[in-house]
Write a protein that holds these residues in place. Sequence first.
Motif, PDB file in Angstrom:
ATOM      1  N   SER A  30       0.827  -1.220   0.000  1.00 46.41           N
ATOM      2  CA  SER A  30       0.000   0.000   0.000  1.00 46.41           C
ATOM      3  C   SER A  30       0.854   1.260   0.000  1.00 46.41           C
ATOM      4  O   SER A  30       0.540   2.217  -0.715  1.00 46.41           O
ATOM      5  CB  SER A  30      -0.991  -0.008   1.162  1.00 46.41           C
ATOM      6  N   ALA A  33       2.380   1.556  -3.557  1.00 53.93           N
ATOM      7  CA  ALA A  33       1.386   1.971  -4.540  1.00 53.93           C
ATOM      8  C   ALA A  33       1.089   3.466  -4.416  1.00 53.93           C
ATOM      9  O   ALA A  33       1.026   4.186  -5.418  1.00 53.93           O
ATOM     10  CB  ALA A  33       0.108   1.155  -4.373  1.00 53.93           C
ATOM     11  N   GLU A  39      -1.952   1.471  -8.889  1.00 61.19           N
ATOM     12  CA  GLU A  39      -2.800   0.547  -8.143  1.00 61.19           C
ATOM     13  C   GLU A  39      -1.906  -0.510  -7.477  1.00 61.19           C
ATOM     14  O   GLU A  39      -0.830  -0.829  -7.977  1.00 61.19           O
ATOM     15  CB  GLU A  39      -3.856  -0.081  -9.039  1.00 61.19           C
ATOM     16  N   ASP A  63      -1.485  -7.177  -4.908  1.00 59.73           N
ATOM     17  CA  ASP A  63      -2.768  -7.459  -4.264  1.00 59.73           C
ATOM     18  C   ASP A  63      -3.178  -8.923  -4.391  1.00 59.73           C
ATOM     19  O   ASP A  63      -4.293  -9.292  -4.029  1.00 59.73           O
ATOM     20  CB  ASP A  63      -3.862  -6.551  -4.814  1.00 59.73           C
TER      21      ASP A  63
END
Length: 158
Positions: A30, A33, A39, A63
């Motif tokens: 996260s 990104a 993403e 992910d």
Amino acid sequence: MSLESVRAHLAVVAPDIAIIELDTSTATVSLAAEAHGVEPGRIAKTLAFRIGEEVVLVVARGDARIDNRKMKDTFGGKAKMLPADEVVELTGHPVGGVCPFGLATALPICLDSSLQGFDDVLPAAGAVHSAVRLTPARLAEITGGRWVDVCQAMTADA
């Protein structure tokens, strides 16, 4: 080791690939990104597993989740994630900066097919604030990685 070993390795195998160094941490999917403005799937995370006596690095989209059944079917045994200290010892990279480049120990590299859905991906580059941007095909070329399918299928809401 780490960033410098990655820099030295890429200078030999892919001198055209620039290392991106940021002032902010990219140690998690996260954070990476957000820092790179992409993403989470485009972040190529590198995970270390022990299967029997063998250690394998698996690079997958950020992910994606590992599918234990697929891992067992692909590698012929139960896969266990390595503890952080062993990851650092074998790769020479800190957790959060682990990548398939400039490794302290030669390890088999497997690239999950989940990466092939992107035109480019961003694996770390040996430090918790670094990355490189390249195509999945180029990642396979410069790492000698083999393509595998070891992640759970992505759902429409992922």
